[in-house]
Design a protein around this motif. Sequence first.
Motif, PDB file in Angstrom:
ATOM      1  N   LEU A 186       0.799  -1.231   0.000  1.00  0.00           N
ATOM      2  CA  LEU A 186       0.000   0.000   0.000  1.00  0.00           C
ATOM      3  C   LEU A 186       0.827   1.274   0.000  1.00  0.00           C
ATOM      4  N   LYS A 187       2.070   1.189   0.478  1.00  0.00           N
ATOM      5  CA  LYS A 187       2.879   2.402   0.633  1.00  0.00           C
ATOM      6  C   LYS A 187       2.972   3.192  -0.681  1.00  0.00           C
ATOM      7  N   GLY A 188       2.696   4.492  -0.592  1.00  0.00           N
ATOM      8  CA  GLY A 188       2.774   5.353  -1.773  1.00  0.00           C
ATOM      9  C   GLY A 188       1.514   5.339  -2.612  1.00  0.00           C
ATOM     10  N   HIS A 189       0.531   4.558  -2.199  1.00  0.00           N
ATOM     11  CA  HIS A 189      -0.694   4.464  -3.008  1.00  0.00           C
ATOM     12  C   HIS A 189      -1.833   5.292  -2.430  1.00  0.00           C
ATOM     13  N   ASN A 190      -2.629   5.802  -3.320  1.00  0.00           N
ATOM     14  CA  ASN A 190      -3.870   6.478  -2.949  1.00  0.00           C
ATOM     15  C   ASN A 190      -4.883   5.442  -2.515  1.00  0.00           C
ATOM     16  N   ALA A 231     -13.911   4.412   7.690  1.00  0.00           N
ATOM     17  CA  ALA A 231     -13.682   4.512   9.135  1.00  0.00           C
ATOM     18  C   ALA A 231     -15.039   4.795   9.784  1.00  0.00           C
ATOM     19  N   GLY A 232     -15.713   3.746  10.237  1.00  0.00           N
ATOM     20  CA  GLY A 232     -17.083   3.907  10.718  1.00  0.00           C
ATOM     21  C   GLY A 232     -17.950   4.375   9.569  1.00  0.00           C
ATOM     22  N   ASN A 233     -18.668   5.476   9.776  1.00  0.00           N
ATOM     23  CA  ASN A 233     -19.490   5.956   8.655  1.00  0.00           C
ATOM     24  C   ASN A 233     -18.814   7.082   7.875  1.00  0.00           C
ATOM     25  N   ARG A 234     -17.483   7.270   8.135  1.00  0.00           N
ATOM     26  CA  ARG A 234     -16.734   8.276   7.371  1.00  0.00           C
ATOM     27  C   ARG A 234     -15.918   7.621   6.284  1.00  0.00           C
ATOM     28  N   MET A 235     -15.718   8.279   5.186  1.00  0.00           N
ATOM     29  CA  MET A 235     -14.815   7.772   4.145  1.00  0.00           C
ATOM     30  C   MET A 235     -13.616   8.715   4.070  1.00  0.00           C
ATOM     31  N   LEU A 236     -12.416   8.149   4.259  1.00  0.00           N
ATOM     32  CA  LEU A 236     -11.198   8.962   4.210  1.00  0.00           C
ATOM     33  C   LEU A 236     -10.470   8.680   2.895  1.00  0.00           C
ATOM     34  N   HIS A 237      -9.745   9.669   2.402  1.00  0.00           N
ATOM     35  CA  HIS A 237      -8.947   9.484   1.188  1.00  0.00           C
ATOM     36  C   HIS A 237      -7.539   9.991   1.487  1.00  0.00           C
ATOM     37  N   GLY A 238      -6.543   9.331   0.987  1.00  0.00           N
ATOM     38  CA  GLY A 238      -5.196   9.835   1.209  1.00  0.00           C
ATOM     39  C   GLY A 238      -4.151   8.911   0.615  1.00  0.00           C
ATOM     40  N   ILE A 239      -2.889   9.272   0.880  1.00  0.00           N
ATOM     41  CA  ILE A 239      -1.773   8.449   0.407  1.00  0.00           C
ATOM     42  C   ILE A 239      -1.167   7.732   1.607  1.00  0.00           C
ATOM     43  N   VAL A 240      -0.971   6.437   1.477  1.00  0.00           N
ATOM     44  CA  VAL A 240      -0.365   5.660   2.563  1.00  0.00           C
ATOM     45  C   VAL A 240       1.133   5.946   2.583  1.00  0.00           C
ATOM     46  N   THR A 241       1.638   6.294   3.771  1.00  0.00           N
ATOM     47  CA  THR A 241       3.081   6.555   3.868  1.00  0.00           C
ATOM     48  C   THR A 241       3.809   5.436   4.610  1.00  0.00           C
ATOM     49  N   GLY A 242       3.087   4.432   5.070  1.00  0.00           N
ATOM     50  CA  GLY A 242       3.716   3.297   5.753  1.00  0.00           C
ATOM     51  C   GLY A 242       2.949   2.933   7.005  1.00  0.00           C
ATOM     52  N   LEU A 274      -0.329   4.668   8.402  1.00  0.00           N
ATOM     53  CA  LEU A 274      -0.151   6.116   8.335  1.00  0.00           C
ATOM     54  C   LEU A 274      -0.730   6.629   7.031  1.00  0.00           C
ATOM     55  N   LEU A 275      -1.700   7.522   7.160  1.00  0.00           N
ATOM     56  CA  LEU A 275      -2.406   8.035   5.983  1.00  0.00           C
ATOM     57  C   LEU A 275      -2.258   9.546   5.915  1.00  0.00           C
ATOM     58  N   ASP A 276      -1.696  10.011   4.809  1.00  0.00           N
ATOM     59  CA  ASP A 276      -1.552  11.448   4.584  1.00  0.00           C
ATOM     60  C   ASP A 276      -2.753  11.912   3.757  1.00  0.00           C
ATOM     61  N   THR A 277      -3.662  12.641   4.395  1.00  0.00           N
ATOM     62  CA  THR A 277      -4.884  13.058   3.683  1.00  0.00           C
ATOM     63  C   THR A 277      -4.671  14.367   2.911  1.00  0.00           C
ATOM     64  N   GLY A 278      -3.483  14.945   3.036  1.00  0.00           N
ATOM     65  CA  GLY A 278      -3.241  16.254   2.412  1.00  0.00           C
ATOM     66  C   GLY A 278      -3.380  17.357   3.442  1.00  0.00           C
ATOM     67  N   SER A 279      -4.319  17.190   4.379  1.00  0.00           N
ATOM     68  CA  SER A 279      -4.474  18.211   5.412  1.00  0.00           C
ATOM     69  C   SER A 279      -3.963  17.725   6.764  1.00  0.00           C
ATOM     70  N   GLU A 280      -3.901  16.409   6.959  1.00  0.00           N
ATOM     71  CA  GLU A 280      -3.373  15.880   8.228  1.00  0.00           C
ATOM     72  C   GLU A 280      -2.796  14.481   8.016  1.00  0.00           C
ATOM     73  N   MET A 281      -1.951  14.081   8.995  1.00  0.00           N
ATOM     74  CA  MET A 281      -1.391  12.722   8.957  1.00  0.00           C
ATOM     75  C   MET A 281      -2.160  11.891   9.976  1.00  0.00           C
ATOM     76  N   LEU A 282      -2.877  10.885   9.502  1.00  0.00           N
ATOM     77  CA  LEU A 282      -3.687  10.067  10.401  1.00  0.00           C
ATOM     78  C   LEU A 282      -2.984   8.751  10.689  1.00  0.00           C
ATOM     79  N   SER A 283      -3.202   8.252  11.893  1.00  0.00           N
ATOM     80  CA  SER A 283      -2.664   6.954  12.272  1.00  0.00           C
ATOM     81  C   SER A 283      -3.867   6.049  12.552  1.00  0.00           C
ATOM     82  N   LEU A 284      -4.064   5.038  11.713  1.00  0.00           N
ATOM     83  CA  LEU A 284      -5.293   4.240  11.746  1.00  0.00           C
ATOM     84  C   LEU A 284      -5.006   2.845  12.288  1.00  0.00           C
ATOM     85  N   ARG A 285      -5.750   2.468  13.322  1.00  0.00           N
ATOM     86  CA  ARG A 285      -5.442   1.191  13.985  1.00  0.00           C
ATOM     87  C   ARG A 285      -6.216   0.022  13.379  1.00  0.00           C
TER      88      ARG A 285
END
Length: 299
Positions: free
Chosen positions: A248-252, A257-268, A276-287
Motif C-alpha cells: 500500500l505504501k505510496g498508493h492512494n 472509518a465507521g461511517n466516514r470515508m477517508l482518502h489519502g496516500i499511505v506513507t507506511g 499512516l495516511l496522509d490526507t493532504g491536510s493531516e497525517m492520520l494513524s489508523l489502527r
Amino acid sequence: MAICAGFATEKNIGLTHCNFSHASLKGHSVLNSPELLDQALILGQIEPQARNQLKNLVIEASLDSTNSALQRLPTTEQHGTAILAEHQTAGRGRLGRPWHSPAGGNLYMSLGWCFRQSLAGLGCLPLVVALSAAQALTRSGMEKHRVKWPNDLMLDGKKLCGCLVEVQGSAREPSHAVLGVGINIRMPAEETAAEISQPWTDLSTHLPDCSRNSLAALLLEELIVQLSLFAEKGFAPFMQQWEKMDGLKGHNVDVAAGNRMLHGIVTGIDQSGALLLDTGSEMLSLRVGEVSIMAACSA
Ligand code: BTN
C-alpha cells in the motif's frame, strides 16, 4: 478407510487426528484433487525446532471453521495446536464477512498461540501473521505477492490469502490467540464466481505444481518461528520485512472509518502497526480493526 495414520513420533506431538477418508469426502470435488492434506507429510517437512513447538496437528475433512473449532478447545489446549480442514461450512473472514471455503483445493488452517503480553501488546499480531504467510509463499516460489494492511495478501490486485486473528485475554492475564489463515490454492472457479465479492486469484494459476502439504508445512514453520520472535522482541524486528512487502505504501487509498470515508496516500506504518495516511491536510494513524481499506494496492 483412513488415509493417514496417527503420527506421534516427535516428543511434543501428542493427540493427533486425521479424521477423514476418501469415502467421507464423497460429494466434494476433492475426489478429483491430486493431493489431500496428509499429517505425516506436513510434519515431515517442518524443521525440528519448530516442529517441537507444535503440540497437536489435527486434520479434518469438514468443519464449520478451523478458528471456531480451535476456540472450542479449553484455552490450555490451544497453544501449539494446529487445525486444518479440507472444507469449511462456515468459514469466517475479517469484519464478520464469510470466507468461501470449498472442499479439497485450498488451505484453511488455524494455530493457537499463548502470549505473556496482555491484549494491548498484541496490536501488531495480525501483521506478523500476514508476514509469516507472505514468507511461506515466497519460500514456495511466489514472487510478486504483497501485503495489503493489515493482513491480506494480494497478487496483481487480487486477493490470494486472508488472515483472521482472534485474541482472548485481559489486561493482566496471558492472551490466547487463534490465528486463522486461508490461502486460495486451487479455487473451483465455476462455483465461486458468484460467492466472492472481491477480485481473487489462486496460487495454482501462478505455480501450477504447488503442493498443499508443502505449503501447509512452510506456513506452520513460519508462523511458529515468527510468533516466537514476536513474543520475545515485539514488532521491531519485522519493520524491515514489512517495508519490503508493503503493497500500500505510496498508493492512494479510500478508507472506511465507521461511517466516514477517508482518502489519502499511505506513507507506511508506525511501530504499533497503525497505518499512516496522509490526507493532504493531516497525517492520520489508523489502527487495525477500526478501519477497512476499500481500494488500491500495488500487488
Ligand atoms: C479475511 O481476509 O477476511 C480473513 C479470512 C480468514 C480465513 C481463514 S480460513 C482458516 C480460518 N478459519 C476461518 O473460519 N477463517 C480463517
